[in-house]
Design a protein around this motif. Structure first.
Motif, short mmCIF file in Angstrom:
data_model
loop_
_atom_site.label_atom_id
_atom_site.label_comp_id
_atom_site.label_asym_id
_atom_site.label_seq_id
_atom_site.Cartn_x
_atom_site.Cartn_y
_atom_site.Cartn_z
N LEU A 97 -85.67 44.43 14.91
CA LEU A 97 -86.16 45.08 13.79
C LEU A 97 -86.50 44.41 12.76
O LEU A 97 -87.27 44.26 11.81
CB LEU A 97 -85.52 46.12 13.16
N TRP A 98 -85.81 43.18 12.63
CA TRP A 98 -86.36 42.02 11.70
C TRP A 98 -87.50 41.36 12.28
O TRP A 98 -88.38 40.83 11.28
CB TRP A 98 -85.13 40.85 11.56
N ASP A 109 -93.19 39.24 12.82
CA ASP A 109 -94.09 39.13 14.05
C ASP A 109 -94.69 40.39 14.50
O ASP A 109 -94.55 41.11 15.43
CB ASP A 109 -93.11 38.56 15.03
N SER A 110 -95.36 40.97 13.43
CA SER A 110 -95.61 42.28 13.35
C SER A 110 -96.72 42.68 14.43
O SER A 110 -96.92 43.85 14.95
CB SER A 110 -96.56 42.75 12.03
N LYS A 111 -97.40 41.71 14.92
CA LYS A 111 -98.31 41.92 15.97
C LYS A 111 -97.58 42.31 17.10
O LYS A 111 -98.27 42.99 18.14
CB LYS A 111 -99.21 40.74 16.42
N GLN A 112 -96.49 41.97 17.45
CA GLN A 112 -95.63 42.57 18.66
C GLN A 112 -94.72 43.79 18.29
O GLN A 112 -93.79 43.85 18.84
CB GLN A 112 -94.92 41.39 19.27
N SER A 113 -94.82 44.20 17.16
CA SER A 113 -94.18 45.50 16.60
C SER A 113 -93.63 46.37 17.67
O SER A 113 -92.48 46.97 17.59
CB SER A 113 -94.52 45.97 15.17
N ASN A 114 -94.60 47.02 18.33
CA ASN A 114 -94.33 48.04 19.13
C ASN A 114 -93.39 47.76 20.43
O ASN A 114 -92.56 48.56 20.52
CB ASN A 114 -95.49 48.68 19.69
#
Length: 515
Positions: free
Chosen positions: A247-248, A253-258
């Motif tokens: 979750l951090w 690294d929002s592009k891989q958030s899913n």
């Protein structure tokens, strides 16, 4: 825990020499890999008792980093950017932390860059790196110890892997990019590694540990020995750490958030639904026992033993700042949460057992009325130490507990659209508190889960870190002192790094935002 170390004096000096030889002040120093450091005989002529002593020293260095040499959880997790007011404590310290003036804080409380004291030590990553280096050494050397069973070796290696990655995670949350290494005897100065890379490495390390232990014998769900319950690494602690790391990474690294959310759902499913009945939520009427330590709600905690004079620094204990009734000469606590914030968490006339269990009757009184001081009784386990000194909480420091993991699981479920199951998990916490069930959806559900974490985990060192990783640090509706996105991207969310980190390391850099 420390009592065991004291009793085994034979090789303690070797452990100390190893730690001192490999880390000087805040900075990593060169160690010639060909040199024979003190301790060779410790391993090749040692026994399981020596390894146990060494393992305990790793836990103890983590204890020093968080509860003995600094007010780590309180100042970095609870006070920073928080809606806290002043009764009789250190007004300047509170002001710097709540307004996110870390440069002012450092100038006022560690102006000589000693990296010491309840504030300065937080900027000093020395003890965390002693945890890392100790774990690296154990992982390399434990196979050399004679008369150790394969199972004993697996157990100690598993504990070392957990502690190494726990230390890295805590440092990333403080400083962002940090030096990263897994070799036992590092021979070169190191630069800082991208925190995303560090955390991805941590996940790979921990996943390999989980995958290699399908029978749950290297790290069990729980220990049969009470002396190990809660304070030694378990499978539950590893899963909780991995959930937090994922979750951090969602934030940074929002592009891989899913992918990270899906990881948390998978980890949460095992921890929450398939833990062999090893963990449970303690009844609210017995919630004070959670903070004594060792309950079935505990996933990982830091030990304190008043009877053995193993006592935390008093500034490191949250309730010492927010409680007063257990003290003879106090009429108010040092600090309080502001009324508007408390009403947001616990609406007046709402149903929630946490109000009566965790606060005194003045919870809704106007701010700064000394005749009716607010008090947080959530952690009250008072005892005396070193004569007539009083601590409000003689129990352990919770790092991860089951309620925390359940809410992380709910958060990830909501993020991937599994809203019905997210509601189920969220309402487990609310049901325990006798609070009305939440049936919201979409953004409202995600916000409800955030506020439930604030409500449930108040005083446990999560508030600021949850603001950062969820992005709510930018929103005045969630954070009284928001950090703008531009300042955040420049590093305003981090802590300053002790300038001693530059010693003997030409590749090291500091967090320039605070310089």
């Amino acid at each position: 825990m420390l009592k065991q170390i004291i009793r085994m004096k034979k090789n303690i000096f070797i452990i100390s020499l190893l730690a001192v030889s490999l880390l000087s002040s805040c900075g990593l120093i060169k160690v010639d890999a060909d040199d024979k450091l003190p301790g060779d005989e410790f391993w090749i002529e040692g026994n399981a008792g020596n390894v146990e002593t060494y393992m305990l020293s790793i836990y103890n260095n983590f204890r020093k980093a968080t509860m003995m040499k600094s007010a780590f959880f309180v100042y970095s997790g609870d006070f920073r950017c928080a809606p806290i007011g002043y009764y009789s404590g250190d007004r300047d310290l509170l002001g710097y932390l709540t307004s996110n003036d870390m440069a002012g804080l450092k100038s006022r409380y560690d102006s000589e860059n000693k990296g010491e004291g309840s504030v300065g030590q937080i900027t000093n990553w020395n003890y965390f790196f002693q945890v890392v280096q100790g774990a690296n050494i154990l992982l390399k050397e434990v196979d050399e110890v004679p008369d150790m069973t394969d199972q004993q070796v697996r157990n100690y290696k598993a504990e070392a892997i957990f502690m190494r990655n726990l230390a890295y995670f805590f440092m990333v949350r403080l400083f962002g990019d940090i030096p990263y290494y897994t070799v036992a005897y590092n021979s070169e100065p190191l630069s800082r590694t991208s925190m995303v890379t560090v955390l991805q490495n941590c996940l790979a390390d921990l996943q390999a540990l989980i995958d290699s232990d399908p029978d749950k014998t290297a790290l069990p769900w729980r220990y049969s020995l009470n002396s190990k319950s809660g304070v030694r690494a378990t499978r539950g602690a590893v899963l909780a750490l991995m959930m937090h790391i994922n979750l951090w990474l969602v934030r940074f690294d929002s592009k891989q958030s899913n992918t990270y959310y899906q990881n948390v759902v998978s980890l949460g499913d095992e921890l929450v639904n398939r833990n062999d009945n090893s963990y449970e939520l303690v009844d609210m009427n017995r919630s004070s026992f959670i903070f004594k330590g060792g309950t079935k709600e505990s996933l990982f905690e830091i030990a304190q033993n008043i009877n053995s004079n193993e006592i935390f620094d008093q500034t490191a204990i949250f309730s010492n700042h927010f409680a007063y009734s257990c003290y003879i000469n106090r009429t108010t606590p040092s600090y309080y949460y502001k009324r508007e914030f408390l009403i947001k968490l616990f609406p007046v006339n709402g149903e929630d057992k946490r109000v009566s269990s965790w606060f005194n009757d003045n919870i809704y009184m106007s701010d700064k009325i000394d005749l009716y001081p607010k008090e947080i009784t959530k952690f009250m386990n008072p005892d005396t130490y070193r004569g007539d000194n009083i601590t409000s909480n003689s129990g352990n420091q919770i790092v991860f507990r089951f309620a925390d993991a359940i809410l992380l699981y709910a958060e990830a479920l909501a993020a991937i659209g599994e809203e019905g199951e997210a509601q189920v998990q969220l309402n487990k916490i609310r049901d325990r508190a006798g609070a009305t069930s939440v049936m919201s959806t979409g953004t409202d559900l995600q916000n409800d889960i955030f506020w439930e974490r604030v409500r449930e985990l108040i005083g446990e060192g999560h508030y600021y870190y949850d603001l950062v990783r969820t992005g709510k640090i930018h929103d005045i509706n969630f954070c009284e002192t928001p950090i703008s996105r531009s300042k955040f991207n420049e590093g305003a969310w981090t802590w300053p790094i002790c300038r001693k980190a530059l010693v003997n390391n030409p590749y090291m850099t500091l967090n320039n935002y605070w310089e």
